[in-house]
Design a protein around this motif. Structure first.
Motif, PDB file in Angstrom:
ATOM      1  N   UNK A 237       0.825  -1.198   0.000  1.00  0.00           N
ATOM      2  CA  UNK A 237       0.000   0.000   0.000  1.00  0.00           C
ATOM      3  C   UNK A 237       0.857   1.244   0.000  1.00  0.00           C
ATOM      4  N   UNK A 238       0.459   2.219   0.794  1.00  0.00           N
ATOM      5  CA  UNK A 238       1.230   3.451   0.895  1.00  0.00           C
ATOM      6  C   UNK A 238       1.146   3.973   2.322  1.00  0.00           C
ATOM      7  N   UNK A 239       2.191   4.691   2.724  1.00  0.00           N
ATOM      8  CA  UNK A 239       2.164   5.311   4.051  1.00  0.00           C
ATOM      9  C   UNK A 239       2.951   6.612   4.022  1.00  0.00           C
ATOM     10  N   UNK A 240       2.586   7.487   4.903  1.00  0.00           N
ATOM     11  CA  UNK A 240       3.238   8.786   5.008  1.00  0.00           C
ATOM     12  C   UNK A 240       4.409   8.666   5.980  1.00  0.00           C
ATOM     13  N   UNK A 241       5.561   9.157   5.579  1.00  0.00           N
ATOM     14  CA  UNK A 241       6.735   9.150   6.451  1.00  0.00           C
ATOM     15  C   UNK A 241       6.763  10.453   7.229  1.00  0.00           C
ATOM     16  N   UNK A 242       6.834  10.346   8.557  1.00  0.00           N
ATOM     17  CA  UNK A 242       6.828  11.530   9.411  1.00  0.00           C
ATOM     18  C   UNK A 242       8.150  12.275   9.414  1.00  0.00           C
ATOM     19  N   UNK A 243       8.303  13.136  10.389  1.00  0.00           N
ATOM     20  CA  UNK A 243       9.475  14.007  10.414  1.00  0.00           C
ATOM     21  C   UNK A 243      10.634  13.514  11.243  1.00  0.00           C
ATOM     22  N   UNK A 244      10.618  12.247  11.653  1.00  0.00           N
ATOM     23  CA  UNK A 244      11.701  11.741  12.495  1.00  0.00           C
ATOM     24  C   UNK A 244      12.632  10.778  11.770  1.00  0.00           C
ATOM     25  N   UNK A 245      12.308  10.433  10.557  1.00  0.00           N
ATOM     26  CA  UNK A 245      13.111   9.454   9.841  1.00  0.00           C
ATOM     27  C   UNK A 245      13.318   9.870   8.381  1.00  0.00           C
ATOM     28  N   UNK A 246      14.434   9.409   7.837  1.00  0.00           N
ATOM     29  CA  UNK A 246      14.689   9.425   6.403  1.00  0.00           C
ATOM     30  C   UNK A 246      14.461  10.820   5.785  1.00  0.00           C
ATOM     31  N   UNK A 247      13.875  10.818   4.572  1.00  0.00           N
ATOM     32  CA  UNK A 247      13.661  12.092   3.894  1.00  0.00           C
ATOM     33  C   UNK A 247      12.725  13.020   4.635  1.00  0.00           C
ATOM     34  N   UNK A 248      11.797  12.456   5.407  1.00  0.00           N
ATOM     35  CA  UNK A 248      10.895  13.289   6.200  1.00  0.00           C
ATOM     36  C   UNK A 248      11.646  14.125   7.216  1.00  0.00           C
ATOM     37  N   UNK A 249      12.698  13.560   7.769  1.00  0.00           N
ATOM     38  CA  UNK A 249      13.526  14.275   8.742  1.00  0.00           C
ATOM     39  C   UNK A 249      14.248  15.450   8.071  1.00  0.00           C
ATOM     40  N   UNK A 250      14.755  15.207   6.875  1.00  0.00           N
ATOM     41  CA  UNK A 250      15.465  16.272   6.163  1.00  0.00           C
ATOM     42  C   UNK A 250      14.515  17.412   5.828  1.00  0.00           C
ATOM     43  N   UNK A 251      13.333  17.075   5.335  1.00  0.00           N
ATOM     44  CA  UNK A 251      12.366  18.109   4.974  1.00  0.00           C
ATOM     45  C   UNK A 251      12.002  18.996   6.158  1.00  0.00           C
ATOM     46  N   UNK A 252      11.658  18.379   7.271  1.00  0.00           N
ATOM     47  CA  UNK A 252      11.142  19.165   8.396  1.00  0.00           C
ATOM     48  C   UNK A 252      12.226  19.675   9.345  1.00  0.00           C
ATOM     49  N   UNK A 253      13.083  18.770   9.811  1.00  0.00           N
ATOM     50  CA  UNK A 253      14.071  19.165  10.814  1.00  0.00           C
ATOM     51  C   UNK A 253      15.261  19.900  10.206  1.00  0.00           C
ATOM     52  N   UNK A 254      15.765  19.401   9.105  1.00  0.00           N
ATOM     53  CA  UNK A 254      16.978  19.972   8.548  1.00  0.00           C
ATOM     54  C   UNK A 254      16.720  21.235   7.734  1.00  0.00           C
ATOM     55  N   UNK A 255      15.651  21.235   6.959  1.00  0.00           N
ATOM     56  CA  UNK A 255      15.378  22.381   6.084  1.00  0.00           C
ATOM     57  C   UNK A 255      14.230  23.252   6.583  1.00  0.00           C
ATOM     58  N   UNK A 256      13.545  22.824   7.621  1.00  0.00           N
ATOM     59  CA  UNK A 256      12.523  23.666   8.238  1.00  0.00           C
ATOM     60  C   UNK A 256      11.232  23.792   7.468  1.00  0.00           C
TER      61      UNK A 256
END
Length: 346
Positions: A237-256
């Protein structure tokens, strides 16, 4: 002294000098020997001069001998106290190969799935055998034992569950991170300490920090106040990756860049067509994991609700690589940053 005496006697005999002179010479030599015996710590002026002339220059003097311990005691993030080599040489740290390579360390074995390691690292891991982690489960202790590691590092507490830690720690000292990918600054610094590579860790983090700040400056005009979401598609299926792992972490934590409300408090969320109206994101990034999600991607993109979403209508949907967008190290994060800048601020 006896050699000197023999030499002197031959010379005096050859010159015809009297025995009296020989006796005087012997007396002088005897007195010299007696003086040295009485003052063993005070070499004669001549001997001192010789020693001084033979002494190495100050810059060549050997460093003071400092006893360096061959081991050190550390405590991991789960409270385990362990004694590890001061500079481990045979390290097994599955799914932390990225971080190891950032410090100039090649592991004795690498994480693998169906016999393949992380593709984006293989140019640097040629000849390093893989150890199977299919299904997310760590390999058996027998497999690890064959590599004779002197340090095992587990990047997530999940890998230590179900008695794995107890089994691995019998093979070699085993250090467990709760979530190494969740705070790379901390985990890379700690890795530098564990491996005796603190300078290399500092340099790697400094280079990455500079890259990240340059990217944020480029993205600011288009990404400030905006939200992004990362959707992973696979055969199930599909799932949304949050902001604590992988690319989600880069999007939110690293790049704001902001997160969708659907993943604000979660690491991941199973997705379905029904939640699409709640998917508040200005930018959508999609992963087709190992090429297994094609059918589910088609189901989503054929849906009328999906096509009506603002991000989709604006053309802000970007297919990204599963190779490093699901990675957890400075090399992967640098590649992810390059992708985001290329898509959003070319």
């Amino acid at each position: 002294m006896f050699q000197k005496y023999s030499f002197l006697r031959k010379r005096l005999k050859a010159s015809g000098l009297s025995l009296l002179i020989i006796g005087m010479a012997l007396s002088l030599l005897s007195a010299c020997g007696s003086t040295k015996a009485e003052n063993p710590a005070e070499p004669s002026q001549t001997a001192a001069a010789v020693e001084e002339s033979q002494a190495p220059e100050a810059s060549e003097a050997p460093e003071a001998s400092v006893e360096v311990s061959a081991t050190k005691t550390v405590t991991d993030e789960q409270g385990h106290e362990l004694v590890i080599p001061a500079k481990p040489l045979k390290v097994f740290a599955p799914y932390m190969e990225d971080s190891l390579l950032s410090l100039g360390v090649t592991p004795i074995a690498q994480w693998g799935n169906s016999g393949k390691g992380q593709a984006y690292l293989q140019d640097r891991l040629k000849g390093v055998p893989t150890v199977e982690f299919s299904g997310g489960r760590p390999p058996s202790p027998e497999q690890i034992m064959d590599f004779e590691p002197d340090l095992i590092i587990l990047h997530t507490a999940h890998y230590a569950d179900d008695g794995i830690y107890e089994q691995y720690s019998k093979i070699a000292p085993t250090y467990v991170f709760v979530n190494a990918a969740g705070d790379l600054n901390s985990s890379i610094t700690k890795l530098g300490e564990l491996l005796g590579k603190p300078a290399e860790a500092k340099q790697a983090l400094g280079d990455y920090e500079q890259k990240k700040e340059e990217a944020k400056a480029k993205l600011a005009p288009v990404a400030d106040g905006k939200k992004a979401v990362l959707i992973n598609f696979n055969a199930k299926g599909m799932y949304l990756i949050g902001g604590n792992y992988f690319g989600g972490y880069v999007l939110s934590h690293e790049l704001g860049i902001g997160k969708s409300k659907l993943v604000e408090e979660k690491n991941s969320v199973d997705a379905s067509l029904e939640i699409l109206p709640e998917l508040d994101a200005d930018f959508i990034f999609t992963i087709d994991y190992a090429g297994s999600g094609a059918a589910n991607i088609k189901e989503l993109t054929d849906n009328a609700i999906w096509r009506s979403m603002p991000a989709v209508k604006a053309g802000h949907v970007y297919a990204v690589s599963d190779e490093y967008w699901t990675g957890g190290g400075l090399i992967a994060y640098s590649k992810i940053i390059d992708d985001i800048v290329r898509f959003l601020a070319p």
